[in-house]
Design a protein around this motif. Structure first.
Motif, mmCIF file in Angstrom:
data_model
loop_
_atom_site.group_PDB
_atom_site.id
_atom_site.type_symbol
_atom_site.label_atom_id
_atom_site.label_comp_id
_atom_site.label_asym_id
_atom_site.label_seq_id
_atom_site.Cartn_x
_atom_site.Cartn_y
_atom_site.Cartn_z
ATOM 1 N N GLN A 280 25.489 2.919 -71.341
ATOM 2 C CA GLN A 280 24.289 2.659 -70.541
ATOM 3 C C GLN A 280 24.160 1.186 -70.176
ATOM 4 O O GLN A 280 23.874 0.853 -69.009
ATOM 5 N N PRO B 285 20.241 7.265 -67.521
ATOM 6 C CA PRO B 285 19.168 6.372 -67.985
ATOM 7 C C PRO B 285 19.288 4.968 -67.410
ATOM 8 O O PRO B 285 18.276 4.289 -67.218
ATOM 9 N N ILE C 12 17.615 5.058 -64.094
ATOM 10 C CA ILE C 12 16.165 5.102 -64.261
ATOM 11 C C ILE C 12 15.622 3.716 -64.580
ATOM 12 O O ILE C 12 14.617 3.270 -64.004
ATOM 13 N N SER C 13 16.278 3.003 -65.471
ATOM 14 C CA SER C 13 15.776 1.689 -65.890
ATOM 15 C C SER C 13 15.904 0.635 -64.797
ATOM 16 O O SER C 13 15.174 -0.354 -64.804
ATOM 17 N N ALA D 191 20.293 16.841 -67.959
ATOM 18 C CA ALA D 191 19.684 15.609 -67.434
ATOM 19 C C ALA D 191 18.274 15.873 -66.924
ATOM 20 O O ALA D 191 17.362 15.059 -67.123
ATOM 21 N N GLN E 41 16.073 16.416 -70.013
ATOM 22 C CA GLN E 41 15.898 15.218 -70.830
ATOM 23 C C GLN E 41 15.070 14.144 -70.141
ATOM 24 O O GLN E 41 14.252 13.475 -70.769
ATOM 25 N N TYR E 42 15.277 13.981 -68.823
ATOM 26 C CA TYR E 42 14.666 12.849 -68.125
ATOM 27 C C TYR E 42 13.625 13.247 -67.081
ATOM 28 O O TYR E 42 12.894 12.386 -66.588
ATOM 29 N N PHE F 65 14.316 11.104 -63.423
ATOM 30 C CA PHE F 65 15.682 11.301 -62.951
ATOM 31 C C PHE F 65 15.715 11.949 -61.578
ATOM 32 O O PHE F 65 16.307 11.412 -60.629
#
Length: 311
Positions: A34, A73, A76-77, A105, A108-109, A113
């Motif tokens: 990540q 992720p 996303i960040s 995915a 989870q997000y 996402f």
């Protein structure tokens, strides 16, 4: 300069994506984590001269765990939009896991996402690898159009009941695969968009000097647009190397890479065409035989490119 294909493409675009292709490993095979993706995405976003805010991926699978690729992720960040990729040349069992991790995915997000997803590509140059040219160049194992049609159907079923429903599902292949409609017509009708990879540098049966590269690229693009049945055509890979062997009349150099970028990328950007350039960085930590990366070597990738990327 305005091109026939660009007029058609721009008409289908809502908000053009401008980004790079991102592999799941570094050039020595080390699997990216990540933090690695975050460094790359931030470097692209903060690139001097032009901000690149989209990422095209080739797989949904994190190589060291078998779970969701850690580019998700990271995107996303960093608020990086995503053209997802599901690898389709390793057989049904591997593709099953690609689909599983796509669903994971989402679970989870969630919308953090899915709101970033601009499309889903089922495969990348899979048909090319089954052609005589692909076999001659040792491109590796591929997949037939019929297999890809089935994979597209599997992805449609998988996203039917989650928040990826409605995202365009397509396939990425070389321009000359798409234009071989006797082989790919069924695949064209099965997808929502056609992703095109085109590299005049490698088109060594043509007069492919840098002076002709722009016209070759847009002729390739026009040819795909003509057979696309009115569907959007996205530019998923193109670029010019900064170093490498001469291919007929095509000379790899920083100067020629800049010329190609100005002639092709800037034209695509000005016409609001979804474009994922090849590439941000491909020489970290080991330099390949042909280098396309405009950022140069270094960790994180430098934000001062090797040539001017403003338009």
């Amino acid at each position: 300069m305005r091109f026939t294909s660009l007029v058609a493409l721009a008409a289908t675009a809502f908000a053009a994506e401008q980004g790079f292709n991102y592999g799941a490993t570094f050039s020595d095979g080390t699997i990216k984590k990540q933090a690695d993706f975050e460094r790359e995405f931030n470097s692209a976003k903060n690139m001097a001269g032009h901000s690149f805010t989209s990422a095209r991926l080739y797989t949904m699978i994190q190589g060291d765990t078998g779970g969701v690729i850690e580019a998700i992720p990271a995107a996303i960040s960093t608020n990086t939009s995503l053209l997802l990729g599901l690898w389709a040349s390793a057989g049904q069992q591997t593709f099953n896991n690609e689909v599983t991790q796509l669903g994971q995915a989402v679970a989870q997000y969630g919308s953090a996402f899915t709101d970033l997803v601009v499309g889903i590509s089922v495969g990348s140059e899979d048909v090319y690898r089954t052609t005589d040219i692909g076999i001659a160049s040792n491109a590796g194992t591929g997949a037939s159009p019929d297999a890809l049609i089935e994979y597209v159907a599997q992805v449609r079923l998988a996203v039917h009941d989650n928040s990826l429903f409605g995202k365009p599902i397509g396939h990425v292949d070389t321009y000359n695969v798409w234009t071989n409609t006797s082989y790919t017509q069924g695949l064209i009708y099965a997808v929502d968009f056609l992703g095109v990879d085109a590299y005049p540098y490698y088109e060594n049966t043509k007069s492919n000097s840098i002076d002709n590269a722009q016209s070759i690229f847009f002729a390739d693009l026009d040819a795909v647009t003509a057979v696309a049945a009115g569907k959007p055509v996205w530019i998923t890979e193109t670029g010019w190397p900064i170093s490498g062997p001469t291919e007929n009349q095509a000379v790899a150099s920083v100067q020629n890479a800049e010329t190609y970028y100005k002639d092709v990328a800037c034209s695509l950007f000005s016409e609001n065409v979804n474009t994922w350039w090849f590439t941000l960085q491909d020489q970290q930590p080991v330099a390949p035989a042909v280098i396309f990366g405009l950022a140069g070597a270094g960790t994180p990738p430098p934000t001062t490119p090797l040539y001017d990327v403003s338009c």
